[in-house]
Design a protein around this motif. Structure first.
Motif, PDB file in Angstrom:
ATOM      1  N   MET A   1      33.387 -19.502  19.727  1.00 57.43           N
ATOM      2  CA  MET A   1      32.558 -20.658  20.055  1.00 57.43           C
ATOM      3  C   MET A   1      32.985 -21.879  19.266  1.00 57.43           C
ATOM      4  O   MET A   1      32.160 -22.691  18.911  1.00 57.43           O
ATOM      5  CB  MET A   1      31.098 -20.385  19.740  1.00 57.43           C
ATOM      6  N   ARG A   2      34.242 -22.029  18.951  1.00 56.90           N
ATOM      7  CA  ARG A   2      34.529 -23.141  18.094  1.00 56.90           C
ATOM      8  C   ARG A   2      35.865 -23.753  18.363  1.00 56.90           C
ATOM      9  O   ARG A   2      36.769 -23.130  18.894  1.00 56.90           O
ATOM     10  CB  ARG A   2      34.452 -22.702  16.632  1.00 56.90           C
ATOM     11  N   ARG A   3      36.008 -25.003  17.935  1.00 59.70           N
ATOM     12  CA  ARG A   3      37.245 -25.741  18.054  1.00 59.70           C
ATOM     13  C   ARG A   3      38.015 -25.693  16.741  1.00 59.70           C
ATOM     14  O   ARG A   3      37.527 -25.260  15.728  1.00 59.70           O
ATOM     15  CB  ARG A   3      36.944 -27.205  18.375  1.00 59.70           C
ATOM     16  N   THR A   4      39.243 -26.236  16.775  1.00 59.71           N
ATOM     17  CA  THR A   4      39.997 -26.388  15.556  1.00 59.71           C
ATOM     18  C   THR A   4      39.373 -27.479  14.701  1.00 59.71           C
ATOM     19  O   THR A   4      38.932 -28.500  15.190  1.00 59.71           O
ATOM     20  CB  THR A   4      41.448 -26.786  15.903  1.00 59.71           C
ATOM     21  N   VAL A   5      39.347 -27.265  13.393  1.00 57.37           N
ATOM     22  CA  VAL A   5      38.828 -28.269  12.480  1.00 57.37           C
ATOM     23  C   VAL A   5      39.839 -28.535  11.390  1.00 57.37           C
ATOM     24  O   VAL A   5      40.734 -27.741  11.146  1.00 57.37           O
ATOM     25  CB  VAL A   5      37.490 -27.847  11.844  1.00 57.37           C
ATOM     26  N   MET A  30      30.000 -16.631  15.744  1.00 61.24           N
ATOM     27  CA  MET A  30      30.442 -17.458  16.870  1.00 61.24           C
ATOM     28  C   MET A  30      31.950 -17.439  17.075  1.00 61.24           C
ATOM     29  O   MET A  30      32.580 -18.445  17.344  1.00 61.24           O
ATOM     30  CB  MET A  30      29.951 -18.899  16.682  1.00 61.24           C
ATOM     31  N   GLY A  31      32.547 -16.271  16.906  1.00 58.51           N
ATOM     32  CA  GLY A  31      33.987 -16.153  17.084  1.00 58.51           C
ATOM     33  C   GLY A  31      34.790 -16.686  15.928  1.00 58.51           C
ATOM     34  O   GLY A  31      36.027 -16.719  15.979  1.00 58.51           O
ATOM     35  N   SER A  32      34.137 -17.098  14.849  1.00 56.70           N
ATOM     36  CA  SER A  32      34.819 -17.628  13.678  1.00 56.70           C
ATOM     37  C   SER A  32      34.109 -17.089  12.439  1.00 56.70           C
ATOM     38  O   SER A  32      33.951 -15.879  12.302  1.00 56.70           O
ATOM     39  CB  SER A  32      34.823 -19.158  13.720  1.00 56.70           C
ATOM     40  N   SER A  33      33.679 -17.974  11.548  1.00 55.99           N
ATOM     41  CA  SER A  33      33.038 -17.517  10.320  1.00 55.99           C
ATOM     42  C   SER A  33      32.068 -18.560   9.794  1.00 55.99           C
ATOM     43  O   SER A  33      32.045 -19.704  10.258  1.00 55.99           O
ATOM     44  CB  SER A  33      34.098 -17.226   9.248  1.00 55.99           C
ATOM     45  N   ARG A  69      29.400 -13.883  25.372  1.00 58.54           N
ATOM     46  CA  ARG A  69      28.659 -12.632  25.506  1.00 58.54           C
ATOM     47  C   ARG A  69      27.799 -12.716  26.756  1.00 58.54           C
ATOM     48  O   ARG A  69      27.059 -13.683  26.962  1.00 58.54           O
ATOM     49  CB  ARG A  69      27.835 -12.328  24.254  1.00 58.54           C
ATOM     50  N   SER A  70      27.885 -11.692  27.586  1.00 55.72           N
ATOM     51  CA  SER A  70      27.231 -11.725  28.899  1.00 55.72           C
ATOM     52  C   SER A  70      25.716 -11.699  28.805  1.00 55.72           C
ATOM     53  O   SER A  70      25.033 -12.081  29.757  1.00 55.72           O
ATOM     54  CB  SER A  70      27.721 -10.559  29.755  1.00 55.72           C
ATOM     55  N   ASP A  71      25.172 -11.245  27.662  1.00 57.81           N
ATOM     56  CA  ASP A  71      23.722 -11.130  27.544  1.00 57.81           C
ATOM     57  C   ASP A  71      23.065 -12.356  26.907  1.00 57.81           C
ATOM     58  O   ASP A  71      21.874 -12.331  26.613  1.00 57.81           O
ATOM     59  CB  ASP A  71      23.354  -9.885  26.729  1.00 57.81           C
ATOM     60  N   SER A  72      23.816 -13.429  26.681  1.00 55.45           N
ATOM     61  CA  SER A  72      23.206 -14.627  26.108  1.00 55.45           C
ATOM     62  C   SER A  72      22.358 -15.343  27.156  1.00 55.45           C
ATOM     63  O   SER A  72      22.567 -15.206  28.367  1.00 55.45           O
ATOM     64  CB  SER A  72      24.276 -15.579  25.574  1.00 55.45           C
ATOM     65  N   LEU A  73      21.413 -16.131  26.690  1.00 56.01           N
ATOM     66  CA  LEU A  73      20.546 -16.871  27.606  1.00 56.01           C
ATOM     67  C   LEU A  73      21.339 -17.847  28.458  1.00 56.01           C
ATOM     68  O   LEU A  73      21.079 -17.988  29.658  1.00 56.01           O
ATOM     69  CB  LEU A  73      19.477 -17.621  26.811  1.00 56.01           C
ATOM     70  N   ILE A  74      22.297 -18.528  27.844  1.00 53.77           N
ATOM     71  CA  ILE A  74      23.019 -19.545  28.612  1.00 53.77           C
ATOM     72  C   ILE A  74      23.946 -18.902  29.637  1.00 53.77           C
ATOM     73  O   ILE A  74      24.143 -19.450  30.733  1.00 53.77           O
ATOM     74  CB  ILE A  74      23.792 -20.506  27.691  1.00 53.77           C
ATOM     75  N   PRO A 162      25.996 -25.140  41.386  1.00 53.61           N
ATOM     76  CA  PRO A 162      26.355 -23.965  40.576  1.00 53.61           C
ATOM     77  C   PRO A 162      27.133 -24.332  39.313  1.00 53.61           C
ATOM     78  O   PRO A 162      28.242 -23.847  39.066  1.00 53.61           O
ATOM     79  CB  PRO A 162      27.194 -23.124  41.535  1.00 53.61           C
ATOM     80  N   VAL A 163      26.552 -25.217  38.495  1.00 53.42           N
ATOM     81  CA  VAL A 163      27.204 -25.640  37.264  1.00 53.42           C
ATOM     82  C   VAL A 163      27.022 -24.576  36.179  1.00 53.42           C
ATOM     83  O   VAL A 163      26.128 -23.740  36.244  1.00 53.42           O
ATOM     84  CB  VAL A 163      26.646 -26.991  36.767  1.00 53.42           C
ATOM     85  N   GLU A 164      27.880 -24.646  35.170  1.00 48.55           N
ATOM     86  CA  GLU A 164      27.814 -23.739  34.014  1.00 48.55           C
ATOM     87  C   GLU A 164      27.802 -24.588  32.745  1.00 48.55           C
ATOM     88  O   GLU A 164      28.621 -25.498  32.592  1.00 48.55           O
ATOM     89  CB  GLU A 164      29.005 -22.789  34.015  1.00 48.55           C
ATOM     90  N   VAL A 165      26.886 -24.262  31.851  1.00 52.91           N
ATOM     91  CA  VAL A 165      26.710 -25.061  30.639  1.00 52.91           C
ATOM     92  C   VAL A 165      27.472 -24.422  29.483  1.00 52.91           C
ATOM     93  O   VAL A 165      27.439 -23.212  29.291  1.00 52.91           O
ATOM     94  CB  VAL A 165      25.219 -25.185  30.282  1.00 52.91           C
ATOM     95  N   ASP A 166      28.156 -25.265  28.716  1.00 49.01           N
ATOM     96  CA  ASP A 166      28.923 -24.823  27.551  1.00 49.01           C
ATOM     97  C   ASP A 166      28.502 -25.681  26.358  1.00 49.01           C
ATOM     98  O   ASP A 166      28.756 -26.883  26.324  1.00 49.01           O
ATOM     99  CB  ASP A 166      30.421 -24.994  27.828  1.00 49.01           C
ATOM    100  N   PHE A 167      27.841 -25.063  25.375  1.00 54.81           N
ATOM    101  CA  PHE A 167      27.339 -25.784  24.208  1.00 54.81           C
ATOM    102  C   PHE A 167      28.320 -25.767  23.032  1.00 54.81           C
ATOM    103  O   PHE A 167      27.947 -26.121  21.913  1.00 54.81           O
ATOM    104  CB  PHE A 167      26.019 -25.164  23.726  1.00 54.81           C
ATOM    105  N   ASN A 168      29.554 -25.358  23.259  1.00 53.96           N
ATOM    106  CA  ASN A 168      30.479 -25.194  22.134  1.00 53.96           C
ATOM    107  C   ASN A 168      30.746 -26.477  21.372  1.00 53.96           C
ATOM    108  O   ASN A 168      31.165 -26.431  20.211  1.00 53.96           O
ATOM    109  CB  ASN A 168      31.803 -24.607  22.630  1.00 53.96           C
ATOM    110  N   SER A 169      30.524 -27.616  21.977  1.00 54.22           N
ATOM    111  CA  SER A 169      30.776 -28.886  21.299  1.00 54.22           C
ATOM    112  C   SER A 169      29.647 -29.303  20.372  1.00 54.22           C
ATOM    113  O   SER A 169      29.810 -30.255  19.599  1.00 54.22           O
ATOM    114  CB  SER A 169      31.017 -29.984  22.340  1.00 54.22           C
TER     115      SER A 169
END
Length: 332
Positions: A1-5, A30-33, A69-74, A162-169
């Protein structure tokens, strides 16, 4: 769930006195630490309690916002067809509103519904391989993107396409803010919280010095420390495009998307670091400015008084410049 920093926290264990110690807990998220550093007083909570509270909050964030993860609310919402609604917790709806604000401010360049495009180009959770899509596939996917297709109805999030929401930002910034609030409620006054690269520092280390953050220039195989800042009461977020990319037919395509165009951005802005009292807003604005690029992003930051450092590619390597608002933050 993250970008390069591009941010590194410079943390010292020296100078502990008067019964106070510098504690550190960390783990995957979130896929990182994540990493939490805080000053423990004799009356303060035990590290085991702090770790339980931190991981409880992070697990909740993952269950609500993760697109991996398929079981998340989003993800349950993303699977719904057009003209559907789903009840959502208050913070999910709050982040949708933040996303709408950033989309409106950027004339649609920033968009929480960009996930189908990320998948199509090979950067998203449902992607199979990185590739430049054909025009027909791109046109069809763009019909499933657009923040205007979302609406909030009471406690429900609804969509008319049929949009899909991505909160990774913005999700990691939100997570840091939640952690800071909880730790302060536990009586912890001096802390540095970092999740997937987003961080916020408050107070002092046991030796009385401020927490320090290193701003770094991107390199081909490493980062070079450019400036070290003492931080108190500010969040720091960096968005960069120099690691997550692919090349095809001699052209470079990064994971930073302009939703208006349906493709990765084409400019020389390599990274943006933003300072803000809110980690959520620092997270969102660093992404927005990176999307807009070195000229439009700079003008946006000046207009909105954003404390930011821009790192741009040039023939000789990289150059950086900072906004007047950043100079004011650096004086505090």
């Amino acid at each position: 769930m993250r970008r390069t920093v591009l941010i590194g926290a410079l943390l010292s264990l020296a100078g502990c006195g008067q019964g106070n110690t510098l504690e550190r807990i960390s783990g995957p998220t979130m896929g990182s630490s994540y990493t939490v550093q805080y000053v423990r007083t004799p009356q303060g909570p035990a590290p085991e309690q702090v770790k339980r509270e931190v991981e409880r909050i992070l697990e909740g964030i993952d269950k609500r916002f993760s697109t991996y993860r398929s079981d998340s609310l989003i993800e349950a919402f993303n699977r719904l067809p057009a003209n559907s609604c789903q009840s959502m917790p208050a913070d999910v709806l709050a982040l949708v509103r933040v996303g709408e604000q950033l989309a409106q401010q950027s004339d649609g360049a920033f968009d929480l519904t960009v996930e189908p495009l990320l998948d199509l180009w090979g950067f998203g959770p449902q992607s199979r391989r990185e590739k430049v899509p054909d025009a027909q596939a791109l046109a069809a996917t763009r019909q499933r993107v657009g923040y205007g297709h979302l609406r909030i109805n009471g406690e429900q999030l609804c969509k008319d396409a049929p949009v899909e929401v991505d909160f990774n930002s913005i999700a990691a910034g939100h997570a840091v803010d939640l952690l800071v609030t909880r730790l302060k409620a536990l009586g912890i006054a001096d802390l540095l919280v970092e999740a997937t690269g987003e961080l916020k520092a408050i107070g002092r280390k046991p030796d009385g010095s401020k927490w320090k953050v290193a701003l770094e220039l991107p390199g081909t195989d490493r980062q070079i420390a450019q400036q070290v800042l003492a931080v108190d009461g500010f969040a720091v977020s960096t968005s960069g495009d120099y690691r997550n990319y692919f090349e095809e037919n001699g052209l470079r395509y990064s994971h930073t998307f302009d939703a208006r165009l349906g493709r990765p951005v084409k400019h020389d802005l390599a990274a943006v670091t933003v300072f803000d009292r809110s980690t959520l807003m620092a997270d969102g604005y660093s992404t927005l400015l990176l999307i807009l690029g070195p000229e439009q992003g700079w003008e946006f930051a000046l207009k909105h008084g954003i404390a930011a450092v821009f790192v741009t590619r040039v023939a000789e390597g990289f150059v950086s410049r900072s906004t007047p608002a950043f100079a004011q933050v650096n004086k505090q």
